[in-house]
Design a protein around this motif. Structure first.
Motif, PDB file in Angstrom:
ATOM      1  N   LYS A  15      -7.376  35.733 -52.482  1.00 44.55           N
ATOM      2  CA  LYS A  15      -6.471  34.598 -52.302  1.00 44.55           C
ATOM      3  C   LYS A  15      -7.270  33.308 -52.259  1.00 44.55           C
ATOM      4  N   ILE A  16      -6.657  32.269 -52.803  1.00 41.43           N
ATOM      5  CA  ILE A  16      -7.278  30.942 -52.743  1.00 41.43           C
ATOM      6  C   ILE A  16      -7.025  30.383 -51.351  1.00 41.43           C
ATOM      7  N   ARG A  17      -8.079  29.950 -50.694  1.00 41.91           N
ATOM      8  CA  ARG A  17      -7.983  29.386 -49.344  1.00 41.91           C
ATOM      9  C   ARG A  17      -8.404  27.918 -49.389  1.00 41.91           C
ATOM     10  N   HIS A  18      -7.859  27.141 -48.502  1.00 40.73           N
ATOM     11  CA  HIS A  18      -8.196  25.723 -48.403  1.00 40.73           C
ATOM     12  C   HIS A  18      -8.869  25.495 -47.057  1.00 40.73           C
ATOM     13  N   MET A  19      -9.919  24.729 -47.064  1.00 38.43           N
ATOM     14  CA  MET A  19     -10.578  24.356 -45.823  1.00 38.43           C
ATOM     15  C   MET A  19     -10.265  22.898 -45.549  1.00 38.43           C
ATOM     16  N   GLU A  20     -10.060  22.591 -44.295  1.00 43.24           N
ATOM     17  CA  GLU A  20      -9.868  21.213 -43.873  1.00 43.24           C
ATOM     18  C   GLU A  20     -10.704  21.005 -42.625  1.00 43.24           C
ATOM     19  N   SER A  21     -11.123  19.784 -42.388  1.00 42.87           N
ATOM     20  CA  SER A  21     -11.884  19.501 -41.180  1.00 42.87           C
ATOM     21  C   SER A  21     -11.035  18.631 -40.261  1.00 42.87           C
ATOM     22  N   ALA A  22     -11.425  18.610 -39.010  1.00 41.17           N
ATOM     23  CA  ALA A  22     -10.761  17.751 -38.037  1.00 41.17           C
ATOM     24  C   ALA A  22     -11.804  17.259 -37.048  1.00 41.17           C
ATOM     25  N   ARG A  23     -11.566  16.118 -36.479  1.00 43.15           N
ATOM     26  CA  ARG A  23     -12.503  15.527 -35.524  1.00 43.15           C
ATOM     27  C   ARG A  23     -12.188  16.062 -34.124  1.00 43.15           C
ATOM     28  N   VAL A  24     -13.227  16.297 -33.360  1.00 45.24           N
ATOM     29  CA  VAL A  24     -13.069  16.718 -31.965  1.00 45.24           C
ATOM     30  C   VAL A  24     -12.954  15.452 -31.135  1.00 45.24           C
ATOM     31  N   GLY A  28     -12.722  17.718 -25.820  1.00 46.88           N
ATOM     32  CA  GLY A  28     -12.791  18.820 -26.768  1.00 46.88           C
ATOM     33  C   GLY A  28     -11.507  19.083 -27.529  1.00 46.88           C
ATOM     34  N   ALA A  29     -10.539  18.175 -27.455  1.00 42.28           N
ATOM     35  CA  ALA A  29      -9.270  18.360 -28.167  1.00 42.28           C
ATOM     36  C   ALA A  29      -9.500  18.343 -29.670  1.00 42.28           C
ATOM     37  N   ILE A  30      -8.913  19.321 -30.351  1.00 39.87           N
ATOM     38  CA  ILE A  30      -9.009  19.407 -31.809  1.00 39.87           C
ATOM     39  C   ILE A  30      -7.608  19.270 -32.371  1.00 39.87           C
ATOM     40  N   ILE A  31      -7.456  18.390 -33.345  1.00 39.70           N
ATOM     41  CA  ILE A  31      -6.154  18.232 -33.983  1.00 39.70           C
ATOM     42  C   ILE A  31      -6.129  19.121 -35.214  1.00 39.70           C
ATOM     43  N   VAL A  32      -5.262  20.123 -35.169  1.00 39.09           N
ATOM     44  CA  VAL A  32      -5.119  21.044 -36.294  1.00 39.09           C
ATOM     45  C   VAL A  32      -4.273  20.344 -37.356  1.00 39.09           C
ATOM     46  N   PRO A  33      -4.720  20.328 -38.599  1.00 34.66           N
ATOM     47  CA  PRO A  33      -3.948  19.672 -39.656  1.00 34.66           C
ATOM     48  C   PRO A  33      -2.497  20.181 -39.721  1.00 34.66           C
ATOM     49  N   ALA A  34      -1.585  19.251 -39.989  1.00 37.53           N
ATOM     50  CA  ALA A  34      -0.152  19.551 -39.984  1.00 37.53           C
ATOM     51  C   ALA A  34       0.202  20.729 -40.890  1.00 37.53           C
ATOM     52  N   ARG A  35      -0.399  20.784 -42.067  1.00 39.02           N
ATOM     53  CA  ARG A  35      -0.092  21.876 -42.993  1.00 39.02           C
ATOM     54  C   ARG A  35      -0.381  23.229 -42.356  1.00 39.02           C
ATOM     55  N   LEU A  36      -1.480  23.335 -41.638  1.00 40.23           N
ATOM     56  CA  LEU A  36      -1.840  24.600 -40.992  1.00 40.23           C
ATOM     57  C   LEU A  36      -0.946  24.882 -39.784  1.00 40.23           C
ATOM     58  N   GLY A  41       3.088  28.255 -37.472  1.00 41.03           N
ATOM     59  CA  GLY A  41       4.085  28.099 -36.413  1.00 41.03           C
ATOM     60  C   GLY A  41       3.525  27.548 -35.112  1.00 41.03           C
ATOM     61  N   ILE A  42       2.509  26.710 -35.220  1.00 38.65           N
ATOM     62  CA  ILE A  42       1.912  26.129 -34.021  1.00 38.65           C
ATOM     63  C   ILE A  42       2.582  24.790 -33.754  1.00 38.65           C
ATOM     64  N   GLU A  43       3.196  24.685 -32.570  1.00 37.23           N
ATOM     65  CA  GLU A  43       3.888  23.468 -32.180  1.00 37.23           C
ATOM     66  C   GLU A  43       3.256  22.937 -30.900  1.00 37.23           C
ATOM     67  N   GLU A  44       3.631  21.748 -30.499  1.00 39.02           N
ATOM     68  CA  GLU A  44       3.124  21.212 -29.243  1.00 39.02           C
ATOM     69  C   GLU A  44       3.444  22.188 -28.116  1.00 39.02           C
ATOM     70  N   GLY A  45       2.453  22.514 -27.325  1.00 35.88           N
ATOM     71  CA  GLY A  45       2.642  23.447 -26.218  1.00 35.88           C
ATOM     72  C   GLY A  45       2.377  24.903 -26.582  1.00 35.88           C
ATOM     73  N   SER A  46       2.184  25.191 -27.883  1.00 36.79           N
ATOM     74  CA  SER A  46       1.877  26.563 -28.296  1.00 36.79           C
ATOM     75  C   SER A  46       0.542  26.987 -27.692  1.00 36.79           C
ATOM     76  N   ILE A  47       0.415  28.258 -27.432  1.00 37.02           N
ATOM     77  CA  ILE A  47      -0.836  28.801 -26.919  1.00 37.02           C
ATOM     78  C   ILE A  47      -1.617  29.374 -28.088  1.00 37.02           C
TER      79      ILE A  47
END
Length: 112
Positions: A15-24, A28-36, A41-47
Motif C-alpha cells: 500500500k502507498i503510505r503518506h508521511m507527514e510531520s508535526a511540531r512538538v 510535549g503536545a503533538i498535533i496530529v494532522p487532520a487527515r490522519l 477517528g481521533i477527536e478531541e479528548g480521544s485516548i
C-alpha cells in the motif's frame, strides 16, 4: 502556528503510505494532522497509546473498555447465583450477610 511538512510517499505491505510531520509544542503536545485524525477517528479528548519502538514512537488510537463498578447488591447477586451446590450456596449466603445484606431480598437463582 502549526508547521506541517509533506514528506514523500512510500510503499509498505503493498500500500502507498503518506508521511507527514508535526511540531512538538509546549509540554510535549503533538498535533496530529487532520487527515490522519479523520482516518483513524481521533477527536478531541480521544485516548491514544504512545508505544516505544526501536526506531521511534508509535501513536495509535486506544481501545477503551468501560468497567462496571459493582454495588454490594450486585456482588451479592453474583455470589448467590454462582453457587454450584448447597454447601457453596450456604457459604454465599453467609458472605452476603457479612456484607450487611439480607440474602432473601437479593434476586438470584438457587443452585440445582
Amino acid at each position: 502556528m502549526v508547521l506541517t511538512i509533506k514528506l514523500p510517499e512510500y510503499q509498505a505491505n503493498g500500500k502507498i503510505r503518506h508521511m507527514e510531520s508535526a511540531r512538538v509544542g509546549k509540554r510535549g503536545a503533538i498535533i496530529v494532522p487532520a487527515r490522519l485524525r479523520k482516518r483513524f477517528g481521533i477527536e478531541e479528548g480521544s485516548i491514544v497509546v504512545a508505544e516505544e519502538k526501536a526506531d521511534g514512537i508509535l501513536i495509535r488510537p486506544a481501545v477503551v473498555v468501560p468497567v462496571e463498578r459493582y454495588t454490594p447488591d450486585r456482588k451479592a447477586e453474583f455470589l448467590l447465583s454462582n453457587a454450584v451446590d448447597d454447601s457453596d450456596y450456604r457459604k454465599a449466603r453467609k458472605t452476603v450477610r457479612a456484607l450487611g445484606l439480607d440474602p432473601n431480598k437479593i434476586p438470584h437463582r438457587r443452585p440445582g
